[in-house]
Motif scaffolding. Structure first.
Motif, PDB file in Angstrom:
ATOM      1  N   LEU A 152     -13.610 -18.044  38.059  1.00 44.80           N
ATOM      2  CA  LEU A 152     -13.122 -19.314  38.571  1.00 44.80           C
ATOM      3  C   LEU A 152     -12.234 -20.011  37.537  1.00 44.80           C
ATOM      4  CD1 LEU A 152     -13.260 -21.226  40.986  1.00 44.80           C
ATOM      5  CD2 LEU A 152     -15.266 -22.306  39.941  1.00 44.80           C
ATOM      6  N   TYR A 153     -12.652 -19.935  36.256  1.00 44.69           N
ATOM      7  CA  TYR A 153     -11.832 -20.528  35.205  1.00 44.69           C
ATOM      8  C   TYR A 153     -10.483 -19.811  35.106  1.00 44.69           C
ATOM      9  CZ  TYR A 153      -9.950 -21.684  30.640  1.00 44.69           C
ATOM     10  OH  TYR A 153      -9.107 -22.074  29.635  1.00 44.69           O
ATOM     11  N   VAL A 193      -4.636 -19.912  35.532  1.00 44.88           N
ATOM     12  CA  VAL A 193      -3.342 -19.327  35.907  1.00 44.88           C
ATOM     13  C   VAL A 193      -2.634 -20.184  36.947  1.00 44.88           C
ATOM     14  CG1 VAL A 193      -4.143 -17.802  37.785  1.00 44.88           C
ATOM     15  CG2 VAL A 193      -2.170 -17.146  36.408  1.00 44.88           C
ATOM     16  N   SER A 194      -3.388 -20.789  37.873  1.00 43.10           N
ATOM     17  CA  SER A 194      -2.767 -21.628  38.902  1.00 43.10           C
ATOM     18  C   SER A 194      -2.117 -22.854  38.277  1.00 43.10           C
ATOM     19  CB  SER A 194      -3.819 -22.063  39.938  1.00 43.10           C
ATOM     20  OG  SER A 194      -4.373 -20.956  40.608  1.00 43.10           O
ATOM     21  N   ILE A 195      -2.867 -23.557  37.415  1.00 40.02           N
ATOM     22  CA  ILE A 195      -2.335 -24.759  36.777  1.00 40.02           C
ATOM     23  C   ILE A 195      -1.108 -24.435  35.941  1.00 40.02           C
ATOM     24  CG2 ILE A 195      -2.812 -26.454  34.951  1.00 40.02           C
ATOM     25  CD1 ILE A 195      -5.599 -26.776  36.100  1.00 40.02           C
ATOM     26  N   ASN A 196      -1.166 -23.357  35.191  1.00 47.84           N
ATOM     27  CA  ASN A 196      -0.035 -23.009  34.332  1.00 47.84           C
ATOM     28  C   ASN A 196       1.207 -22.606  35.124  1.00 47.84           C
ATOM     29  OD1 ASN A 196      -0.877 -23.577  31.705  1.00 47.84           O
ATOM     30  ND2 ASN A 196      -2.012 -21.660  31.540  1.00 47.84           N
ATOM     31  N   SER A 250     -11.742 -32.570  32.734  1.00 48.61           N
ATOM     32  CA  SER A 250     -11.483 -33.425  33.894  1.00 48.61           C
ATOM     33  C   SER A 250     -10.482 -32.766  34.831  1.00 48.61           C
ATOM     34  CB  SER A 250     -10.949 -34.778  33.423  1.00 48.61           C
ATOM     35  OG  SER A 250     -10.565 -35.574  34.530  1.00 48.61           O
ATOM     36  N   GLN A 251      -9.460 -32.163  34.261  1.00 46.01           N
ATOM     37  CA  GLN A 251      -8.440 -31.468  35.058  1.00 46.01           C
ATOM     38  C   GLN A 251      -9.055 -30.277  35.794  1.00 46.01           C
ATOM     39  OE1 GLN A 251      -5.293 -29.512  32.799  1.00 46.01           O
ATOM     40  NE2 GLN A 251      -3.753 -30.290  34.222  1.00 46.01           N
ATOM     41  N   ILE A 252      -9.875 -29.515  35.086  1.00 46.49           N
ATOM     42  CA  ILE A 252     -10.532 -28.355  35.694  1.00 46.49           C
ATOM     43  C   ILE A 252     -11.458 -28.804  36.821  1.00 46.49           C
ATOM     44  CG2 ILE A 252     -12.172 -26.483  35.290  1.00 46.49           C
ATOM     45  CD1 ILE A 252     -11.025 -26.289  32.430  1.00 46.49           C
ATOM     46  N   ALA A 253     -12.226 -29.859  36.582  1.00 46.71           N
ATOM     47  CA  ALA A 253     -13.169 -30.361  37.592  1.00 46.71           C
ATOM     48  C   ALA A 253     -12.429 -30.845  38.839  1.00 46.71           C
ATOM     49  CB  ALA A 253     -14.011 -31.483  37.002  1.00 46.71           C
ATOM     50  N   ARG A 254     -11.317 -31.553  38.644  1.00 44.11           N
ATOM     51  CA  ARG A 254     -10.531 -32.037  39.791  1.00 44.11           C
ATOM     52  C   ARG A 254      -9.964 -30.862  40.590  1.00 44.11           C
ATOM     53  NH1 ARG A 254      -5.860 -35.587  37.825  1.00 44.11           N
ATOM     54  NH2 ARG A 254      -5.486 -35.815  40.083  1.00 44.11           N
ATOM     55  N   PHE A 255      -9.493 -29.841  39.891  1.00 47.56           N
ATOM     56  CA  PHE A 255      -8.891 -28.688  40.563  1.00 47.56           C
ATOM     57  C   PHE A 255      -9.954 -27.929  41.361  1.00 47.56           C
ATOM     58  CE2 PHE A 255      -6.696 -24.734  41.206  1.00 47.56           C
ATOM     59  CZ  PHE A 255      -5.349 -25.059  41.173  1.00 47.56           C
ATOM     60  N   VAL A 256     -11.103 -27.688  40.726  1.00 43.51           N
ATOM     61  CA  VAL A 256     -12.192 -26.982  41.411  1.00 43.51           C
ATOM     62  C   VAL A 256     -12.701 -27.814  42.586  1.00 43.51           C
ATOM     63  CG1 VAL A 256     -14.548 -26.111  41.182  1.00 43.51           C
ATOM     64  CG2 VAL A 256     -12.881 -25.675  39.375  1.00 43.51           C
ATOM     65  N   GLY A 257     -12.832 -29.133  42.375  1.00 44.60           N
ATOM     66  CA  GLY A 257     -13.313 -30.010  43.439  1.00 44.60           C
ATOM     67  C   GLY A 257     -12.402 -29.990  44.653  1.00 44.60           C
ATOM     68  N   LEU A 258     -11.087 -30.011  44.413  1.00 43.41           N
ATOM     69  CA  LEU A 258     -10.138 -29.964  45.530  1.00 43.41           C
ATOM     70  C   LEU A 258     -10.185 -28.610  46.223  1.00 43.41           C
ATOM     71  CD1 LEU A 258      -7.910 -31.294  47.169  1.00 43.41           C
ATOM     72  CD2 LEU A 258      -6.256 -30.547  45.447  1.00 43.41           C
ATOM     73  N   THR A 259     -10.326 -27.545  45.446  1.00 45.63           N
ATOM     74  CA  THR A 259     -10.434 -26.195  46.027  1.00 45.63           C
ATOM     75  C   THR A 259     -11.643 -26.102  46.954  1.00 45.63           C
ATOM     76  OG1 THR A 259      -9.427 -25.203  44.052  1.00 45.63           O
ATOM     77  CG2 THR A 259     -10.661 -23.731  45.503  1.00 45.63           C
ATOM     78  N   PHE A 286      -2.785 -30.169  44.246  1.00 46.85           N
ATOM     79  CA  PHE A 286      -3.000 -29.165  43.195  1.00 46.85           C
ATOM     80  C   PHE A 286      -1.919 -29.308  42.116  1.00 46.85           C
ATOM     81  CE2 PHE A 286      -5.316 -26.598  46.522  1.00 46.85           C
ATOM     82  CZ  PHE A 286      -6.538 -26.621  45.885  1.00 46.85           C
ATOM     83  N   ILE A 287      -0.692 -29.597  42.551  1.00 52.16           N
ATOM     84  CA  ILE A 287       0.388 -29.768  41.587  1.00 52.16           C
ATOM     85  C   ILE A 287       0.220 -31.078  40.829  1.00 52.16           C
ATOM     86  CG2 ILE A 287       2.871 -30.036  41.277  1.00 52.16           C
ATOM     87  CD1 ILE A 287       1.572 -28.024  44.181  1.00 52.16           C
ATOM     88  N   ASN A 288      -0.175 -32.144  41.534  1.00 54.58           N
ATOM     89  CA  ASN A 288      -0.426 -33.419  40.851  1.00 54.58           C
ATOM     90  C   ASN A 288      -1.473 -33.253  39.754  1.00 54.58           C
ATOM     91  OD1 ASN A 288       1.362 -35.227  42.043  1.00 54.58           O
ATOM     92  ND2 ASN A 288       0.026 -35.637  43.779  1.00 54.58           N
TER      93      ASN A 288
END
Length: 228
Positions: free
Chosen positions: A75-76, A81-84, A106-115, A149-151
């Motif tokens: 998951l990490y 790779v998605s964020i980059n 915080s960025q990772i948590a927001r991304f996983v939460g939205l996913t 996701f881009i934000n």
């Protein structure tokens, strides 16, 4: 007004990938490395699911003790790779490198939460009603939210009212859901019919994943430019 011309975005996505292939490989090294343990046990996971669907004894399939750790690492890797790639498209090559992995919790948590939120929103109603077509309808309705996701990747606050017209939203839905699914199904049927190994099918899935990430970022860029 259609601000997301499908043909041009498809061409631009592949052109971007071909132009920046070295940078894409560079920022994929760490994610692939941390994801390998989970990827290597995927055949066992598929075997377990097949046994479960058939109502068999799932205890006959042995999974590693560190399964949850492998899943977290995978998951990490996906988030990294998605964020980059989103940052590469929006902010340019100077914004990413192999030396700058995503470590902002915080960025990772927001991304996983939205996913997870998008996944649950699209699948739970189908599980409750048994109406498969409902998933497409719900995903069409929530597809603008995936622009967040881009934000998240570029450090901007999330927003949930994008005010896209019907044609723009439909094209975003086609680019992010229908076209990737069709490519996956067609390649699977084609490779199976001519007897090619599964590695070819997985290669197509990897290419479609990168292409989808890039074209979502390009769609975001066009939408933001139009609003500005």
């Amino acid at each position: 007004m259609n601000i997301l011309p499908i043909n041009k975005i498809i061409v631009a996505s592949f052109a971007f990938a071909l132009t920046h292939w070295k940078k894409i490989i560079e920022i994929s090294i760490l994610p692939v490395a941390v994801s390998l343990p989970f990827l290597l046990i995927l055949p066992q996971m598929f075997e377990l699911m097949e046994v479960a669907f058939q109502g068999g004894d799932i205890t006959i399939v042995t999974l590693p003790d560190n399964l949850m750790l492998y899943l977290v690492l995978f998951l990490y890797g996906y988030v990294n790779v998605s964020i980059n790639i989103y940052r590469l498209v929006i902010l340019g090559p100077q914004s990413v490198s192999i030396k700058t992995p995503v470590v902002n919790l915080s960025q990772i948590a927001r991304f996983v939460g939205l996913t997870l939120a998008v996944g649950f929103a699209a699948t739970v109603p189908v599980m409750l009603t048994g109406i498969g077509f409902l998933q497409l309808i719900i995903y069409f309705l929530i597809i603008p939210v995936t622009l967040n996701f881009i934000n998240i990747a570029i450090g901007e606050p999330s927003k949930y009212k994008w005010q896209l017209n019907f044609v723009t939203q439909a094209n975003l839905f086609l680019l992010q859901a229908i076209i990737p699914a069709l490519i996956g199904m067609i390649s699977s049927v084609l490779f199976s019919s001519i007897g090619l190994p599964e590695v070819f099918e997985w290669s197509v899935k990897v290419i479609v994943f990168y292409w989808s990430v890039i074209n979502l970022a390009l769609c975001y860029q066009l939408i933001q430019t139009h609003k500005d």
